[in-house]
Design an enzyme around this catalytic site. Sequence first.
Site, PDB file in Angstrom:
ATOM      1  N   LYS A  40      18.377  28.842   6.303  1.00 16.18           N
ATOM      2  CA  LYS A  40      18.160  27.414   6.556  1.00 16.18           C
ATOM      3  C   LYS A  40      17.576  26.731   5.317  1.00 16.18           C
ATOM      4  CE  LYS A  40      13.791  28.751   8.582  1.00 16.18           C
ATOM      5  NZ  LYS A  40      13.110  29.231   9.778  1.00 16.18           N
ATOM      6  N   ARG A 138       6.932  25.234  20.586  1.00 17.46           N
ATOM      7  CA  ARG A 138       7.807  24.363  19.794  1.00 17.46           C
ATOM      8  C   ARG A 138       9.051  24.078  20.634  1.00 17.46           C
ATOM      9  NH1 ARG A 138       9.501  26.180  13.738  1.00 17.46           N
ATOM     10  NH2 ARG A 138      10.635  27.811  14.824  1.00 17.46           N
ATOM     11  N   TYR A 266       0.839   8.626 -17.567  1.00 11.97           N
ATOM     12  CA  TYR A 266       0.365   7.547 -16.693  1.00 11.97           C
ATOM     13  C   TYR A 266      -1.113   7.730 -16.336  1.00 11.97           C
ATOM     14  CZ  TYR A 266       5.242   6.269 -15.668  1.00 11.97           C
ATOM     15  OH  TYR A 266       6.549   5.873 -15.730  1.00 11.97           O
ATOM     16  N   MET A 314       8.261  10.990 -12.877  1.00 20.85           N
ATOM     17  CA  MET A 314       9.425  11.251 -12.025  1.00 20.85           C
ATOM     18  C   MET A 314      10.377  12.266 -12.665  1.00 20.85           C
ATOM     19  SD  MET A 314      12.168   8.542 -10.476  1.00 20.85           S
ATOM     20  CE  MET A 314      10.983   7.579  -9.563  1.00 20.85           C
TER      21      MET A 314
HETATM   22  C1  LIG Z   1      12.319  30.245   9.671  1.00 25.30           C
HETATM   23  C2  LIG Z   1      12.394  31.157  10.805  1.00 25.30           C
HETATM   24  C3  LIG Z   1      12.340  32.538  10.580  1.00 25.30           C
HETATM   25  C4  LIG Z   1      12.006  33.157   9.242  1.00 25.30           C
HETATM   26  O1  LIG Z   1      10.641  32.983   8.951  1.00 25.30           O
HETATM   27  P1  LIG Z   1       9.950  33.690   7.668  1.00 25.30           P
HETATM   28  O2  LIG Z   1       8.530  33.359   7.831  1.00 25.30           O
HETATM   29  O3  LIG Z   1      10.578  33.058   6.476  1.00 25.30           O
HETATM   30  O4  LIG Z   1      10.250  35.122   7.765  1.00 25.30           O
HETATM   31  C5  LIG Z   1      12.552  33.371  11.659  1.00 25.30           C
HETATM   32  N1  LIG Z   1      12.789  32.861  12.892  1.00 25.30           N
HETATM   33  C6  LIG Z   1      12.822  31.528  13.137  1.00 25.30           C
HETATM   34  C7  LIG Z   1      13.073  31.035  14.518  1.00 25.30           C
HETATM   35  C8  LIG Z   1      12.621  30.638  12.104  1.00 25.30           C
HETATM   36  O5  LIG Z   1      12.632  29.330  12.353  1.00 25.30           O
END
Ligand SMILES: *Cc1c(COP(=O)(O)O)cnc(C)c1O
Length: 388
Positions: A40, A138, A266, A314
Amino acid sequence: MNNSPFGHPAWIEIDLIQFKKNILKVKEYIGQTWLCLPVKANAYGHGLIPIALAACEAGVDYLCVSCLQEGALLRRAGIQIPILVLGAIHQDQISGLIHHNLEFTIDSAFKAKMIADICQQLRKVVKVHLEIDTGMQRTGVSIEAAAEVIAFIDSCPCFELVGVYSHFAMVDDLESSFTSQQIQVFKKFTESYIAKRDKKIICHIANSGGVAYFPDSYMDMVRPGILVFGHYSHIPQALKGIQPCFMLRAKIAYSKLVPKGEGISYGHRYTTPVNTRIITIPLGYGDGFRRSLSNKAHILMKGKRYPIAGTICMDQFMVDIGQDSAQIGDTVTIIGQDGREEITVNEIGMLCDTISYEILCGFNSRLPRVYHTENNSLWENEYLDFSF
Ligand SMILES: *Cc1c(COP(=O)(O)O)cnc(C)c1O
């Protein structure tokens, strides 16, 4: 290195040889357990497609992403292994999820009904994972509601239940007993509702912390992200070969002598303590290199550390290199190793009062990414042409 897109003078380098070593180390450590790699957020800033392709070559069993968009990009790049979408599903995404052959998450009775209605209309069967909330608060079905949701899933011919999973909330606090409680709750759930079923269902809960320190959390599959990318902060002895594979480098844009007592950048938040040489690096918060690192972070040049001088702009920042010399066009390292010195993403995260994850995700597409393998180095754009 001169053939970066547009000859851009700052870039990210990804060492795919090290990345694959990290995967093999984790695979060896978890034994028969399946490995699902989270990719992700542009593979934690490492670049979605090249990382996913390398992960497939190194033998990961599954990929997981947060949303349809990421899953669709992976399928378009020709990736065929199972992909699980972890994030909550919205109505408008279901036909896309089906079209791209993505597995997705049912996290409530409401979503189960909504997805079932649409899948029945479309006359499609979908592979789903049921998410159980064991204490993250969550998303996910509560333990109390789980039986009813499973019964509903089983009653719908449009659903093929392939997995159940949960997620740790406290695993980075090694003192906390909450992770063990979550494991217990999840295992009790799988023993009551999953173990007795005819068809094998993949049970998974462990992220990086789980893989590193809770072997009883492995079950059928694990989902370590930051550990595989090499930035987990408490790597256990048995996983010591794991290393970061992410470097941030740039070419010196400007170099000049500045007399003692001059204000730099700056706000003049840095004043030269002596007559000194100030170099300018073509990278800034517009690339994701945080402004809060002003006057705090360092860079490496010829194996030596030098402090950032003044406010990060920037697109550029300045560095005080004292009495040393520098050539315009020479390469400096902002994250990574140079000689015996190393600047880690964890160091940068700490200076910004955040975690490595947020720093990694913050680097944007103005920075081209280059991938080193045994045979060649490919820029992300060349890689894409190559893989389609
Ligand atoms: C991001 C995520 C992971 C991986 O987490 P790490 O801390 O990077 O190992 C595993 N499971 C879910 C549901 C996640 O959202």
